[in-house]
Design an enzyme around this catalytic site. Structure first.
Site, short mmCIF file in Angstrom:
data_model
loop_
_atom_site.label_atom_id
_atom_site.label_comp_id
_atom_site.label_asym_id
_atom_site.label_seq_id
_atom_site.Cartn_x
_atom_site.Cartn_y
_atom_site.Cartn_z
N ASP A 1 27.42 10.56 112.04
CA ASP A 1 26.92 11.70 112.80
C ASP A 1 26.44 11.24 114.17
OD1 ASP A 1 27.40 13.50 110.77
OD2 ASP A 1 25.43 13.20 109.85
N TYR B 1 23.98 4.01 103.41
CA TYR B 1 23.14 4.63 104.43
C TYR B 1 21.69 4.35 104.14
CZ TYR B 1 27.25 7.62 105.24
OH TYR B 1 28.50 8.10 105.51
N TYR C 1 28.35 13.56 101.92
CA TYR C 1 27.49 13.91 103.06
C TYR C 1 26.03 13.63 102.68
CZ TYR C 1 31.45 16.45 105.09
OH TYR C 1 32.66 16.79 105.63
#
Ligand SMILES: [Zn+2]
Length: 399
Positions: free
Chosen positions: A232, A293, A362
């Protein structure tokens, strides 16, 4: 059979190239001129031996013992003498070649409609067994001459440039193939998109920052950026993410990629830079890479340290396309796995999670739940609304 076919072909004036080309698939190691010459010699012998069906004009240049010889050949009715004119096109190609530095080239030919028709008519008359198309021979013969003239290598596989001989306009143009550069990037600043933003909303991008030193040296006309996935805009990428930078129309391609990679600045770092190719772009695009992440999570209700242990229940996630990407992705339900999750309590309203997720998961929605579109979610399991405040990609897992 060969002689019969040769006699059919020679019913109209045909040069050695065009005669030999109709037998191109017979014997390797010969040019079409050599094939044509050999066949014509046999035909000339047959004429000299008394074959009344053979006119001396179809074997020009041979001295016959039994009848008058013909010295001058009529213009070829198939190629109209194009092989005698190749030198003109070679010179035109050499002029074009000065526009860029390159090592390898390929030749393409666009025949005129007259040439195409003449070849069709011949094939209709004599058949296409063992033949080769006219433009294939022009490409090859022009290629040999250009190779000698400009000292570059003719190459069918991944040529740097392509010369296009247009026999309608009698011109030669040169197309420069793109230069591909592989590398791995880190994005150390938030707020930078991976690729150029069309509206100008973001002043720069990983693409533009990376391309700058390469564009300067290659003098390309533009660039494209092919990443192995993307993070992102507001996320950093601390992992080394593979990419291929494509430079369009490069005037110079013999570059020192690692040295140029060091000149990439302003929040982007590049390593392992090297020359690449289109196949690697396809491979990158198809790669389904798992990522790890790290996210800073803020909650709008209070949480306790021990609540975070519940998050180990996040394993198989049903994820409907997030609302924020619905404008560019179709609305689908996907099932994605969480392959590992670690938590770090900060205070009653914030904590950190490290998630290893299957390609396509996501993370922001895994945290928020996206109004029920992602299930289960961090918000759902903790029973308080959670949002992702900061996101970093910390590993891209190469398979
Ligand atoms: Zn010809």
């Amino acid at each position: 059979m060969i002689i019969e076919k040769a006699l059919k072909i020679l019913a109209q004036p045909v040069c050695d190239h065009c005669l030999g080309r109709q037998f191109s698939q017979l014997l390797s190691g010969f040019t079409n001129v050599e094939r044509g010459r050999a066949i014509r010699m046999v035909v000339a012998m047959a004429a000299d031996a008394g074959n009344a069906n053979i006119d001396a004009s179809s074997v020009p240049g041979f001295t016959l013992r039994t009848k008058p010889s013909v010295s001058e050949a009529a213009q070829c009715s198939v190629c109209f003498g194009i092989f005698n004119e190749l030198a003109t096109y070679v010179k035109k190609a050499a002029l074009q070649a000065k526009k860029a530095e390159f090592a390898t080239f390929l030749v393409g030919t666009r025949p005129s409609s007259e040439l195409a028709t003449a070849e069709d008519n011949l094939w209709e008359r004599v058949g296409i067994d063992h033949c080769e198309p006219l433009k294939a021979e022009i490409n090859r013969e022009a290629g040999k001459l250009i190779e000698k003239h400009i000292g570059k290598k003719f190459s069918a596989k991944r040529p740097d440039v392509v010369f296009l001989i247009d026999l309608n306009t009698n011109t030669v143009s040169m197309e420069i193939n793109p230069l591909f550069i592989y590398g791995e990037y880190q994005k150390l600043k938030r707020g930078i998109p991976q690729t150029r933003w069309p509206s100008g909303k973001y002043k720069t991008s990983v693409e533009q920052i990376t391309a700058k030193p390469f564009m300067k040296v290659t003098n390309g006309s533009g660039h494209k950026f092919h990443g192995a996935g993307r993070e992102d805009i507001d996320a950093r990428c601390l992992a080394w993410r593979p990419f291929v930078l494509e430079i369009l129309d490069p005037k110079k391609r013999d570059i020192n990629a690692p040295a140029l990679a060091k000149k990439v600045g302003a929040g982007v770092k590049i390593r392992n830079a090297r020359i690449s190719n289109i196949e690697e772009v396809r491979k990158l695009k198809d790669a389904k890479l798992d990522k790890t992440y790290r996210a800073l999570v803020k909650t709008s209700g209070l949480i306790k340290r021990k609540d975070l242990a519940k998050l180990s229940a996040l394993k198989e996630i049903n994820q409907q396309t997030p609302r924020r990407v619905l404008h560019r992705r179709s609305d689908l339900m996907r099932r994605r796995s969480v392959k590992g999750i670690k938590t770090k309590y900060i205070n009653s309203k914030s904590f950190e999670i490290t998630v290893k997720g299957q390609s396509g998961l996501y993370i922001k929605e895994l945290i928020s739940g996206d109004e029920g579109r992602t299930n289960p979610s961090v918000s759902g399991i903790l029973g308080v609304p959670c949002v992702c405040k900061e996101l970093d990609v910390i590993a891209v897992h190469m398979k």
